[in-house]
Design an enzyme around this catalytic site. Sequence first.
Site, PDB file in Angstrom:
ATOM      1  N   TYR A 144       7.142  67.372  42.427  1.00  0.00           N
ATOM      2  CA  TYR A 144       7.659  67.705  41.096  1.00  0.00           C
ATOM      3  C   TYR A 144       9.005  68.427  41.183  1.00  0.00           C
ATOM      4  O   TYR A 144       9.794  68.365  40.247  1.00  0.00           O
ATOM      5  CB  TYR A 144       6.682  68.615  40.343  1.00  0.00           C
ATOM      6  CG  TYR A 144       5.602  67.913  39.561  1.00  0.00           C
ATOM      7  CD1 TYR A 144       4.750  67.003  40.175  1.00  0.00           C
ATOM      8  CD2 TYR A 144       5.427  68.173  38.205  1.00  0.00           C
ATOM      9  CE1 TYR A 144       3.750  66.386  39.465  1.00  0.00           C
ATOM     10  CE2 TYR A 144       4.416  67.549  37.490  1.00  0.00           C
ATOM     11  CZ  TYR A 144       3.588  66.654  38.125  1.00  0.00           C
ATOM     12  OH  TYR A 144       2.594  66.044  37.406  1.00  0.00           O
ATOM     13  N   LYS A 195      -3.328  63.911  51.838  1.00  0.00           N
ATOM     14  CA  LYS A 195      -3.161  62.541  52.332  1.00  0.00           C
ATOM     15  C   LYS A 195      -2.575  62.654  53.739  1.00  0.00           C
ATOM     16  O   LYS A 195      -1.509  62.119  54.052  1.00  0.00           O
ATOM     17  CB  LYS A 195      -2.240  61.763  51.371  1.00  0.00           C
ATOM     18  CG  LYS A 195      -2.149  60.277  51.626  1.00  0.00           C
ATOM     19  CD  LYS A 195      -3.423  59.501  51.292  1.00  0.00           C
ATOM     20  CE  LYS A 195      -3.312  58.068  51.774  1.00  0.00           C
ATOM     21  NZ  LYS A 195      -4.579  57.323  51.620  1.00  0.00           N
ATOM     22  N   ASP A 227      -7.426  59.535  47.932  1.00  0.00           N
ATOM     23  CA  ASP A 227      -8.053  58.309  47.411  1.00  0.00           C
ATOM     24  C   ASP A 227      -9.570  58.418  47.452  1.00  0.00           C
ATOM     25  O   ASP A 227     -10.279  58.072  46.505  1.00  0.00           O
ATOM     26  CB  ASP A 227      -7.548  57.058  48.171  1.00  0.00           C
ATOM     27  CG  ASP A 227      -7.560  57.226  49.683  1.00  0.00           C
ATOM     28  OD1 ASP A 227      -7.758  58.360  50.172  1.00  0.00           O
ATOM     29  OD2 ASP A 227      -7.382  56.215  50.387  1.00  0.00           O
ATOM     30  N   ASP A 251      -2.439  67.010  39.417  1.00  0.00           N
ATOM     31  CA  ASP A 251      -2.166  66.423  38.107  1.00  0.00           C
ATOM     32  C   ASP A 251      -3.131  65.264  37.855  1.00  0.00           C
ATOM     33  O   ASP A 251      -3.741  65.154  36.796  1.00  0.00           O
ATOM     34  CB  ASP A 251      -0.716  65.933  38.051  1.00  0.00           C
ATOM     35  CG  ASP A 251      -0.373  65.346  36.695  1.00  0.00           C
ATOM     36  OD1 ASP A 251      -0.778  65.947  35.681  1.00  0.00           O
ATOM     37  OD2 ASP A 251       0.275  64.287  36.655  1.00  0.00           O
ATOM     38  N   ASP A 255      -6.881  65.217  35.398  1.00  0.00           N
ATOM     39  CA  ASP A 255      -7.135  64.272  34.296  1.00  0.00           C
ATOM     40  C   ASP A 255      -8.448  63.537  34.517  1.00  0.00           C
ATOM     41  O   ASP A 255      -9.191  63.269  33.564  1.00  0.00           O
ATOM     42  CB  ASP A 255      -5.996  63.242  34.170  1.00  0.00           C
ATOM     43  CG  ASP A 255      -4.961  63.666  33.141  1.00  0.00           C
ATOM     44  OD1 ASP A 255      -4.796  64.892  32.946  1.00  0.00           O
ATOM     45  OD2 ASP A 255      -4.324  62.787  32.527  1.00  0.00           O
TER      46      ASP A 255
HETATM   47  C1  IPM Z   1       0.013  68.485  32.977  1.00  0.00           C
HETATM   48  C2  IPM Z   1       0.977  67.509  32.383  1.00  0.00           C
HETATM   49  C3  IPM Z   1       2.360  67.832  32.910  1.00  0.00           C
HETATM   50  C4  IPM Z   1       2.337  67.717  34.422  1.00  0.00           C
HETATM   51  C5  IPM Z   1       3.470  66.968  32.294  1.00  0.00           C
HETATM   52  C6  IPM Z   1       3.517  67.109  30.792  1.00  0.00           C
HETATM   53  C7  IPM Z   1       4.814  67.269  32.891  1.00  0.00           C
HETATM   54  O1  IPM Z   1       0.600  66.203  32.668  1.00  0.00           O
HETATM   55  O2  IPM Z   1       0.156  69.694  32.731  1.00  0.00           O
HETATM   56  O3  IPM Z   1      -0.897  68.064  33.691  1.00  0.00           O
HETATM   57  O4  IPM Z   1       2.500  66.620  34.962  1.00  0.00           O
HETATM   58  O5  IPM Z   1       2.146  68.737  35.077  1.00  0.00           O
HETATM   59 MN    MN Z   2      -1.288  66.044  33.731  1.00  0.00          MN
END
Ligand code: IPM
Ligand code: MN
Length: 363
Positions: A144, A195, A227, A251, A255
């Site tokens: 990032y 990884k 993975d 990240d 999710d």
């Molecule tokens: C998160 C979001 C952010 C990230 C985006 C909005 C930049 O997806 O906080 O997980 O990738 O960190």
């Molecule tokens: Mn995210």
Amino acid sequence: MSKKYKIACLPGDGIGPEVMKQAYKIINILNNKYNLNICYKEFLVGYSAFKKYNTVMPKSTIKGCEKSDAILFGSIGDNRYKSLNKSSLEKDSLLYIRKKFNLFCNIRHAKLYSYIKNYSPLKKKIIKNGIDIICIRELIGGIYFGNSKFKYDNKMNIKSAYDTEKYNKKEIYRIAKIAFEMSKKRKKILTSVDKSNVLKSSILWRKTVNEISNEYPEVKLNHLYVDNAIMQIIKNPSSFDVILCSNMFGDIISDECAAIIGSIGMLPSASINENGFGLYEPAGGSAPDIKNLNVANPIAQILSLSMLLKYSLKEVKISKDIDNSVKKALKLGYRTKDISNKKNYISTEKMGDVISKIFINIK
Ligand code: IPM
Ligand code: MN
């Protein structure tokens, strides 16, 4: 004498302002009933700031954050910005704040509430032992923030691009330390994700985590390639407790964890620095498709406020009371659209009211 705190509130774009309003209802109760004196002030960020100030991160917002004890964040993002600009709205606002305040530690707690387990996309037999996973994600390093560049041809079309995943030992050490400490207080099972069969940065990651593990003999440490980790989380989520990951892997994994607990609208997030200063936000995005429809789930925003009270203000008991109020609302059958059968659901505002009412009366 009531304790005084200042919170900078940055509702942002999309559903941000709607769900933020529900968190204000809880703050107002804190001020009236809990002998706290929380002064909260709103600042613009993201596209909503861009419209007014021509920047997604106005100086007044940065100042407001600097003067506060913590930041309560909504969400950001808008396609209109993308069509106007080459830069990234996310990088220039949210990532800017994370870096500026040194918020290296991101904590996301994915918990499946038994009352809404039908909304997990996973089979009953897979979730029968519940899901309760804490992701500890490194937040201000890795790909990032590494070197990145576009290279152009003579017609100014992008011909190549690169990003760099870079970590030093110190960065890995400080985040791993937090994950071990967190594990110590929980089931003492820590999974570190990397990884290292391919990436040098991951080899250093694994080596460093192994070194620290000597300081925590009581914690059982496992390493998984990313993975494989993604696959094991889907197949057997109950076997995970604390997961430690780099910025990018965290990240993705967070999710996945949000999805398996039923809704991304349920997942709060805390991003903190060494001094306990932090930014608290729902992990879901700005959800432009449901903006202003009064259907967004405010629970992640309210739980983010709860995390703010716990980690930045050290008001642990109040934080627990908020969590319990959310739990009770779910237990009583209150549902927003995302966690309902699409018939019997209540609005964003009503959910905010229901949780507030329970919170006022909680013992
Ligand atoms: C998160 C979001 C952010 C990230 C985006 C909005 C930049 O997806 O906080 O997980 O990738 O960190
Ligand atoms: Mn995210």
